[in-house]
Design a protein around this motif. Structure first.
Motif, PDB file in Angstrom:
ATOM      1  N   GLU A 501       0.833  -1.215   0.000  1.00  0.00           N
ATOM      2  CA  GLU A 501       0.000   0.000   0.000  1.00  0.00           C
ATOM      3  C   GLU A 501       0.863   1.259   0.000  1.00  0.00           C
ATOM      4  O   GLU A 501       0.545   2.248  -0.688  1.00  0.00           O
ATOM      5  N   GLN A 502       1.956   1.252   0.768  1.00  0.00           N
ATOM      6  CA  GLN A 502       2.868   2.408   0.767  1.00  0.00           C
ATOM      7  C   GLN A 502       3.514   2.582  -0.604  1.00  0.00           C
ATOM      8  O   GLN A 502       3.633   3.714  -1.108  1.00  0.00           O
ATOM      9  N   ALA A 503       3.938   1.471  -1.204  1.00  0.00           N
ATOM     10  CA  ALA A 503       4.606   1.541  -2.510  1.00  0.00           C
ATOM     11  C   ALA A 503       3.669   2.091  -3.576  1.00  0.00           C
ATOM     12  O   ALA A 503       4.088   2.880  -4.441  1.00  0.00           O
ATOM     13  N   ILE A 504       2.400   1.691  -3.539  1.00  0.00           N
ATOM     14  CA  ILE A 504       1.436   2.217  -4.509  1.00  0.00           C
ATOM     15  C   ILE A 504       1.285   3.720  -4.349  1.00  0.00           C
ATOM     16  O   ILE A 504       1.254   4.475  -5.325  1.00  0.00           O
ATOM     17  N   PHE A 505       1.201   4.167  -3.094  1.00  0.00           N
ATOM     18  CA  PHE A 505       1.038   5.609  -2.828  1.00  0.00           C
ATOM     19  C   PHE A 505       2.225   6.406  -3.346  1.00  0.00           C
ATOM     20  O   PHE A 505       2.071   7.481  -3.936  1.00  0.00           O
ATOM     21  N   HIS A 506       3.437   5.888  -3.137  1.00  0.00           N
ATOM     22  CA  HIS A 506       4.642   6.638  -3.525  1.00  0.00           C
ATOM     23  C   HIS A 506       4.990   6.489  -5.004  1.00  0.00           C
ATOM     24  O   HIS A 506       5.779   7.286  -5.522  1.00  0.00           O
ATOM     25  N   ILE A 512       6.099   0.355  -9.916  1.00  0.00           N
ATOM     26  CA  ILE A 512       6.643   0.429  -8.555  1.00  0.00           C
ATOM     27  C   ILE A 512       8.123   0.079  -8.635  1.00  0.00           C
ATOM     28  O   ILE A 512       8.500  -1.009  -9.079  1.00  0.00           O
ATOM     29  N   THR A 513       8.967   1.047  -8.231  1.00  0.00           N
ATOM     30  CA  THR A 513      10.413   0.857  -8.277  1.00  0.00           C
ATOM     31  C   THR A 513      10.951   0.706  -6.852  1.00  0.00           C
ATOM     32  O   THR A 513      10.228   0.886  -5.865  1.00  0.00           O
ATOM     33  N   ILE A 514      12.227   0.406  -6.750  1.00  0.00           N
ATOM     34  CA  ILE A 514      12.853   0.241  -5.432  1.00  0.00           C
ATOM     35  C   ILE A 514      12.784   1.525  -4.623  1.00  0.00           C
ATOM     36  O   ILE A 514      12.749   1.500  -3.387  1.00  0.00           O
ATOM     37  N   ASN A 515      12.702   2.683  -5.296  1.00  0.00           N
ATOM     38  CA  ASN A 515      12.633   3.974  -4.603  1.00  0.00           C
ATOM     39  C   ASN A 515      11.280   4.187  -3.932  1.00  0.00           C
ATOM     40  O   ASN A 515      11.131   5.088  -3.103  1.00  0.00           O
ATOM     41  N   ASP A 516      10.269   3.391  -4.312  1.00  0.00           N
ATOM     42  CA  ASP A 516       8.928   3.537  -3.732  1.00  0.00           C
ATOM     43  C   ASP A 516       8.745   2.696  -2.471  1.00  0.00           C
ATOM     44  O   ASP A 516       7.711   2.790  -1.805  1.00  0.00           O
ATOM     45  N   LEU A 517       9.750   1.881  -2.140  1.00  0.00           N
ATOM     46  CA  LEU A 517       9.635   1.009  -0.976  1.00  0.00           C
ATOM     47  C   LEU A 517      10.029   1.759   0.294  1.00  0.00           C
ATOM     48  O   LEU A 517      10.872   2.666   0.260  1.00  0.00           O
ATOM     49  N   PRO A 518       9.439   1.404   1.437  1.00  0.00           N
ATOM     50  CA  PRO A 518       9.799   2.060   2.702  1.00  0.00           C
ATOM     51  C   PRO A 518      11.272   1.847   3.036  1.00  0.00           C
ATOM     52  O   PRO A 518      11.828   0.778   2.785  1.00  0.00           O
ATOM     53  N   GLN A 519      11.884   2.868   3.611  1.00  0.00           N
ATOM     54  CA  GLN A 519      13.313   2.800   3.931  1.00  0.00           C
ATOM     55  C   GLN A 519      13.631   1.683   4.919  1.00  0.00           C
ATOM     56  O   GLN A 519      14.656   1.023   4.822  1.00  0.00           O
ATOM     57  N   GLU A 520      12.699   1.485   5.900  1.00  0.00           N
ATOM     58  CA  GLU A 520      12.980   0.447   6.892  1.00  0.00           C
ATOM     59  C   GLU A 520      13.037  -0.942   6.258  1.00  0.00           C
ATOM     60  O   GLU A 520      13.731  -1.836   6.751  1.00  0.00           O
ATOM     61  N   LEU A 521      12.328  -1.116   5.141  1.00  0.00           N
ATOM     62  CA  LEU A 521      12.375  -2.394   4.439  1.00  0.00           C
ATOM     63  C   LEU A 521      13.750  -2.580   3.801  1.00  0.00           C
ATOM     64  O   LEU A 521      14.360  -3.647   3.924  1.00  0.00           O
ATOM     65  N   LEU A 522      14.238  -1.538   3.131  1.00  0.00           N
ATOM     66  CA  LEU A 522      15.533  -1.627   2.466  1.00  0.00           C
ATOM     67  C   LEU A 522      16.666  -1.757   3.479  1.00  0.00           C
ATOM     68  O   LEU A 522      17.624  -2.494   3.262  1.00  0.00           O
TER      69      LEU A 522
END
Length: 588
Positions: A501-506, A512-522
């Motif tokens: 859901e966060q990735a879709i929003f961003h 959906i690219t790696i930049n759209d993923l939450p930082q805590e995940l990376l």
């Protein structure tokens, strides 16, 4: 013969395209394709004129009876007798006139009752190699069965709708001998019905062959009393195609119970059912089967699993699938209730029982769940004094409201869940051992997401569809998929849904690219060992491509913790090559 053809009009109409297909392939050869009924009488045949004349001389024509008792050993009769595909070659035929021929026959079954309704046969000169192809005959027979299944659903749409509308009630399908050929889980677990039993053994009055034949014009009703004294009303409807009656369908409903599953109970009810548990993992499929069986038992269930694995979804599914689905489903988070209010919340209180109590009193969660299910989530957080009260309720099947003098009997199915190891909590003195054994009658353990990585794609795609609400969903970059499949997911399915859901929003709405993923995940991604690059730089893979085998791919992915991008760099191939090889080797 006309009457016979009319009786089997449905079979002739559905089989004709497949018979024509076989004939077109062999129309210049000495081969004949015939369709017979369930008695072995030829209904229709297809062959060129020369072959037809040769076979008519040995009585192989519409109307002829090729039952084994009449004609001796032959493919049609033997297939009916043995109830399986057979090939009779040359001198194996009983009649000497058939020795120049080879015959291959396959039974055609009704896909629901599995009774044989016809036979597809191919007869040809023994010198013709094509005539020996029994596998093609079996394949065509299976195609006819599929066509029958589709048309039966159309023909019996109202009967099947009745079954589907009461799918949680016991139902069975039986053949013209009254033999039960199919049943659902409710019939198995509530009534103990088994395949092969006769339907009349579940009726207070006997059912006769004449009654079965009358089903084609009307339905029937009957009564049955179960071993536990429960009374059931049985509605029986015909199961037919055209004028041909296959048998019947019987639906059992408790007398005095509501008859429609569409009537929702007032108050709390469930949002989820087993269809919401998306999986292709064998461990989860086994769990769902066990949970389905548990739905038809009133024994207490203890569901264990890490936070976010879907314990409440499983609990609601058990309630929604079983006979208590008409009753309420009351969920209680034992860890969210203040310690001093636990007893009053669970068991209720009488008016004026304590300072601040309502004058009319209050029903507790157990009474609110009467005739239904109570779900005690996070049971491991229940205070010890409340555990004593809960144990008493489970043993006596009655509640004592605070301030009350008499127990109130309850009819409640209890499902508990926890993310804690209760055996360790017992050793620490935080949980009563006697309560643990009372709860842990049926034990279901939900695996964490990291142990069911094959389901990640299913879950992500489902979350995408839900979040997009009918709009076009963004695509997901290969590198993002790699992260999804390699991340450890300590928060399990709940965390995965949140990340999607966060990735879709961003995202830009397209990809959906790696930049759209939450930082805590990376930041939580485990880095490959620092020695890994040195290992592979000094290996045969440094700077050149070799044949990528299954073993090498598994080894590299293990060392990169499943990171496809890193594996591709070390192997000096593209990410798409890795994904293609994963699919080729069956490692998805």
């Amino acid at each position: 013969m006309l009457a016979k053809k009319e009786q089997h009009r449905f079979l002739l109409d559905l089989a004709r395209p497949y018979i024509e297909e076989m004939f077109r392939y062999f129309n210049d050869e000495d081969i004949m394709v015939v369709l017979c009924d369930h008695d072995g009488i030829i209904l229709e045949g297809k062959a060129n004129e020369n072959t037809k004349r040769m076979l008519e001389r040995i009585r192989f024509q519409p109307g002829a009876d090729w039952n084994e008792q009449v004609a001796g050993t032959n493919a049609i009769g033997t297939a009916l007798m043995e109830k399986k595909p057979v090939q009779i070659f040359s001198a194996e035929h009983f009649c000497q006139g058939w020795h120049p021929w080879v015959c291959s026959a396959a039974p055609i079954r009704d896909p629901f009752t599995e009774q044989i309704i016809g036979v597809l046969n191919m007869t040809g000169k023994k010198k013709l190699v094509q005539a020996h192809d029994i596998f093609w005959v079996v394949s065509q027979a299976q195609k006819i069965e599929q066509a029958i299944g589709f048309h039966l659903m159309q023909q019996n749409i109202f009967s099947f709708k009745s079954v589907l509308d009461t799918i949680h009630d016991p139902f069975v399908i039986f053949d013209m001998d009254g033999r039960i050929t199919r049943h659902n889980d409710a019939a198995k677990f509530l009534l103990g019905i088994k395949i092969g039993e006769r339907i009349e053994s579940y009726m207070d009055a006997p059912i006769y062959q004449k009654d079965l034949k009358d089903l084609s014009n009307k339905g029937m009703q009957a009564l049955f009393r179960g071993k536990d004294g429960t009374d059931w009303r049985i509605r029986i409807q015909p199961y037919k195609m055209g004028t041909y009656l296959f048998g019947g369908m019987a639906i059992f409903q408790k007398i005095g119970s509501k008859t429609s599953i569409h009537v929702r109970p007032k108050g709390n009810s469930t949002r989820y059912c087993f269809n919401h548990l998306l999986t292709k993992e064998p461990s989860m499929i086994r769990l769902i089967k066990l949970a389905g069986k548990a739905s038809f038992s009133d024994k207490t269930v203890l569901i264990t699993g890490e936070t976010g694995t879907g314990k409440e979804v499983l609990a609601q599914s058990i309630h929604a699938y079983g006979p208590r689905r008409q009753g309420p489903f009351v969920g209680v988070n034992c860890g969210a209730i203040p310690k001093e209010l636990v007893a009053s919340e669970l068991f209720g209180y009488e008016g004026g029982a304590f300072t601040g109590a309502k004058s009319q009193g209050k029903k507790g969660k157990f009474l609110l769940a009467d005739k239904g299910t109570i779900f005690l989530d996070e049971i491991g957080d229940l205070p010890l004094d409340a555990q004593v009260c809960l144990l008493r309720v489970l043993e006596e099947r009655a509640v004592f409201p605070i301030g009350g003098t008499e127990p109130i009997p309850i009819d409640v199915r209890v499902i508990a869940a926890t993310h804690k190891d209760l055996k360790k909590e017992i050793k620490k003195g935080n949980f009563r051992e006697d309560l643990y054994h009372r709860l842990n009658v049926i034990s279901l353990s939900v695996p964490p997401l990291r142990e069911r990585r094959g389901d990640i794609s299913l879950l992500v795609e489902s979350f995408l569809r839900d979040a997009c609400e009918g709009k076009t969903c963004p695509q997901i970059e290969d590198e993002v998929w790699g992260i999804f499949h390699s991340y450890q997911w300590p928060g399990n399915i709940r965390q995965l849904k949140n990340v999607v859901e966060q990735a879709i929003f961003h995202s830009d709405g397209q990809v959906i690219t790696i930049n759209d993923l939450p930082q805590e995940l990376l930041m939580g991604m485990e880095k490959p060992s620092t020695d890994l690059n040195k290992t592979y730089e000094s290996s045969q893979w440094a700077g050149r491509k070799k044949k990528l085998t299954r073993e090498i791919l598994i080894e590299v992915l293990k060392k990169t913790n499943g990171c496809v991008s890193e594996a591709a760099r070390l192997l000096n191939v593209s990410r798409m090559t890795i994904y293609r090889k994963l699919k080729e080797f069956g490692l998805e």
